[in-house]
Design a protein around this motif. Sequence first.
Motif, PDB file in Angstrom:
ATOM      1  N   GLN A  85      37.626  58.301  56.678  1.00  0.00           N
ATOM      2  CA  GLN A  85      38.220  59.020  55.566  1.00  0.00           C
ATOM      3  C   GLN A  85      38.974  58.057  54.657  1.00  0.00           C
ATOM      4  OE1 GLN A  85      37.675  62.148  55.036  1.00  0.00           O
ATOM      5  NE2 GLN A  85      38.950  62.392  53.215  1.00  0.00           N
ATOM      6  N   PRO A  86      38.669  58.030  53.358  1.00  0.00           N
ATOM      7  CA  PRO A  86      39.364  57.094  52.471  1.00  0.00           C
ATOM      8  C   PRO A  86      40.829  57.467  52.294  1.00  0.00           C
ATOM      9  CG  PRO A  86      37.963  58.582  51.199  1.00  0.00           C
ATOM     10  CD  PRO A  86      37.658  58.834  52.652  1.00  0.00           C
ATOM     11  N   LEU A  87      41.614  56.492  51.866  1.00  0.00           N
ATOM     12  CA  LEU A  87      43.028  56.743  51.587  1.00  0.00           C
ATOM     13  C   LEU A  87      43.171  57.618  50.361  1.00  0.00           C
ATOM     14  CD1 LEU A  87      44.499  53.145  52.106  1.00  0.00           C
ATOM     15  CD2 LEU A  87      44.491  55.025  53.737  1.00  0.00           C
ATOM     16  N   SER A  88      44.212  58.423  50.340  1.00  0.00           N
ATOM     17  CA  SER A  88      44.487  59.244  49.161  1.00  0.00           C
ATOM     18  C   SER A  88      45.027  58.364  48.036  1.00  0.00           C
ATOM     19  CB  SER A  88      45.502  60.335  49.510  1.00  0.00           C
ATOM     20  OG  SER A  88      46.766  59.756  49.832  1.00  0.00           O
ATOM     21  N   GLN A  89      45.050  58.925  46.842  1.00  0.00           N
ATOM     22  CA  GLN A  89      45.550  58.166  45.695  1.00  0.00           C
ATOM     23  C   GLN A  89      47.016  57.796  45.887  1.00  0.00           C
ATOM     24  OE1 GLN A  89      43.465  57.170  43.222  1.00  0.00           O
ATOM     25  NE2 GLN A  89      45.178  55.872  42.586  1.00  0.00           N
ATOM     26  N   GLN A  90      47.779  58.694  46.479  1.00  0.00           N
ATOM     27  CA  GLN A  90      49.188  58.413  46.741  1.00  0.00           C
ATOM     28  C   GLN A  90      49.346  57.271  47.742  1.00  0.00           C
ATOM     29  OE1 GLN A  90      51.357  61.802  48.155  1.00  0.00           O
ATOM     30  NE2 GLN A  90      53.332  60.751  48.218  1.00  0.00           N
ATOM     31  N   GLU A  91      48.499  57.269  48.781  1.00  0.00           N
ATOM     32  CA  GLU A  91      48.563  56.193  49.769  1.00  0.00           C
ATOM     33  C   GLU A  91      48.154  54.858  49.164  1.00  0.00           C
ATOM     34  OE1 GLU A  91      47.592  58.588  53.924  1.00  0.00           O
ATOM     35  OE2 GLU A  91      45.951  58.037  52.580  1.00  0.00           O
ATOM     36  N   LEU A  92      47.157  54.874  48.269  1.00  0.00           N
ATOM     37  CA  LEU A  92      46.741  53.643  47.603  1.00  0.00           C
ATOM     38  C   LEU A  92      47.852  53.096  46.711  1.00  0.00           C
ATOM     39  CD1 LEU A  92      43.021  54.130  46.502  1.00  0.00           C
ATOM     40  CD2 LEU A  92      43.935  52.437  48.092  1.00  0.00           C
ATOM     41  N   ASN A  93      48.488  53.981  45.954  1.00  0.00           N
ATOM     42  CA  ASN A  93      49.569  53.547  45.067  1.00  0.00           C
ATOM     43  C   ASN A  93      50.729  52.947  45.851  1.00  0.00           C
ATOM     44  OD1 ASN A  93      48.092  54.490  42.901  1.00  0.00           O
ATOM     45  ND2 ASN A  93      49.130  56.466  42.818  1.00  0.00           N
ATOM     46  N   ALA A  94      50.995  53.507  47.042  1.00  0.00           N
ATOM     47  CA  ALA A  94      52.086  52.979  47.860  1.00  0.00           C
ATOM     48  C   ALA A  94      51.700  51.664  48.521  1.00  0.00           C
ATOM     49  CB  ALA A  94      52.482  54.003  48.918  1.00  0.00           C
ATOM     50  N   LEU A  95      50.403  51.442  48.731  1.00  0.00           N
ATOM     51  CA  LEU A  95      49.951  50.229  49.409  1.00  0.00           C
ATOM     52  C   LEU A  95      50.044  49.002  48.522  1.00  0.00           C
ATOM     53  CD1 LEU A  95      48.583  48.923  51.906  1.00  0.00           C
ATOM     54  CD2 LEU A  95      46.389  49.513  50.864  1.00  0.00           C
ATOM     55  N   PHE A  96      49.677  49.149  47.242  1.00  0.00           N
ATOM     56  CA  PHE A  96      49.682  48.008  46.322  1.00  0.00           C
ATOM     57  C   PHE A  96      51.023  47.955  45.609  1.00  0.00           C
ATOM     58  CE2 PHE A  96      45.237  48.917  47.009  1.00  0.00           C
ATOM     59  CZ  PHE A  96      44.682  47.653  47.145  1.00  0.00           C
ATOM     60  N   VAL A  97      51.814  46.937  45.951  1.00  0.00           N
ATOM     61  CA  VAL A  97      53.178  46.810  45.448  1.00  0.00           C
ATOM     62  C   VAL A  97      53.210  45.728  44.374  1.00  0.00           C
ATOM     63  CG1 VAL A  97      55.566  46.276  46.044  1.00  0.00           C
ATOM     64  CG2 VAL A  97      54.106  47.496  47.675  1.00  0.00           C
ATOM     65  N   PRO A  98      53.553  46.074  43.132  1.00  0.00           N
ATOM     66  CA  PRO A  98      53.616  45.046  42.078  1.00  0.00           C
ATOM     67  C   PRO A  98      54.823  44.148  42.260  1.00  0.00           C
ATOM     68  CG  PRO A  98      54.311  47.174  41.219  1.00  0.00           C
ATOM     69  CD  PRO A  98      53.832  47.419  42.620  1.00  0.00           C
ATOM     70  N   SER A  99      54.632  42.896  41.928  1.00  0.00           N
ATOM     71  CA  SER A  99      55.711  41.910  42.023  1.00  0.00           C
ATOM     72  C   SER A  99      55.902  41.290  40.657  1.00  0.00           C
ATOM     73  CB  SER A  99      55.363  40.831  43.057  1.00  0.00           C
ATOM     74  OG  SER A  99      56.326  39.803  43.050  1.00  0.00           O
ATOM     75  N   ALA A 100      57.009  41.651  39.994  1.00  0.00           N
ATOM     76  CA  ALA A 100      57.311  41.091  38.677  1.00  0.00           C
ATOM     77  C   ALA A 100      58.091  39.803  38.854  1.00  0.00           C
ATOM     78  CB  ALA A 100      58.125  42.085  37.839  1.00  0.00           C
ATOM     79  N   LYS A 101      57.469  38.685  38.483  1.00  0.00           N
ATOM     80  CA  LYS A 101      58.111  37.382  38.607  1.00  0.00           C
ATOM     81  C   LYS A 101      58.369  36.805  37.220  1.00  0.00           C
ATOM     82  CE  LYS A 101      56.021  36.294  43.076  1.00  0.00           C
ATOM     83  NZ  LYS A 101      55.210  35.328  43.843  1.00  0.00           N
TER      84      LYS A 101
END
Length: 397
Positions: free
Chosen positions: A348-364
């Motif tokens: 079962q694929p990850l939900s959109q909410q789970e995907l958004n929580a998985l990829f964390v942006p890093s502003a440098k």
Amino acid sequence: MQFIEPVILWGTLAVVVPIAIHFWHQKQGKLLPWAATQWLLEKQQQQSRGLRLDNLLLLLVRCILLILLAVLLAQPILNWASKKPAITQIHLVQPNPTVADNFRFELAEALKKGERVIWANSTLEPIQADLKSSQSPGSFGPLTIQSAINQVNLSNTELHLYINNNQALADVPAIVVPSRFKLHSIGDSSTQPRPYIVVKNGRRLFLNRAGQLVSSPLLDPALKFQAEPTHTGPIHTLVAFKNVREQQTVKASLAALTDVYGLDLLVEEKSVPNQLYDWVLTDQLPANPSLKTLYVVSGTVQHPTTDNVITTDETLTPQTSGRVETGQLPEWLGELLIRHYGLASFTQPLSQQELNALFVPSAKPKTEQQAGLQNALFLLVLVIIGVERWMALTKNA
């Protein structure tokens, strides 16, 4: 102006503290002994109206000090003074034919525009117009994604990531991506052709609709499979442990896998020079691991950055390993093998909410720009602290 920690700006509300203390201090008043108080009795009997703001400049300095301190802790970044650089596009694609075919139009348009389109593998191989990779995809997972992202120069770029959405992505708590990031994923796993491998006597090994591993002479006609098997023929396996009991335990587990699923394991106990193995079980970390090989390394606490190198701190004997003691070692080794060949990716694929929580942006932000502004604000805070102390001591406030 932007802030790295904008939440700390709520600390500017602390400016009400010196104001409240100032009014409370004036409300209490001060008794000054004076001999001629009888001449002021009439004046004292009059009601005093309004509020007097004594030491107004000192109050203002203290308020400014608290506001500057909150701004300093919020780590501001000045980006309006410099000209915004041109943003280039980088397309990072999972080395999977299904992913490439699904996003063929987007990738073809990117190639026409001259944008950088690369496979997410160890060499960051450029993608040609035919969208075919010259390398075997090997094992692909979240660690492979993170490693590929870390290798790409993301300065003034927008990253586009194309992947197959499945539960294996959640094996890590987070994947760090740049602030300019767009995710393109295949969400419906039921429409993707499933991989399979051909084992002994031409039998097909695959996952059925219930998610169970099946060894059958024919593929399930109700499911869609890839045109070619992921692997055909014997699986060249190297079992090399210094501990004799561990060597025997692992070989017995492989024999159990062969009996249950009909795997064609060609097991060797000594490494042959220039021989590329499909599966290596050992107690020594490989110096130069091949992406096509699955490594299972016991007795180490090190954590490699590639998905095809699996480590465990246990020594695989009944006395030192819970998996061996409970009889779960063959099952665990089998799960690693089918994951390596991609058979277990159709969950079962990850939900959109789970995907958004998985990829964390890093502003440098630019280090020089941020450091210069931070130093200037820090110096200004020190100056205002000195002015506030001098005024407070001078006026005894």
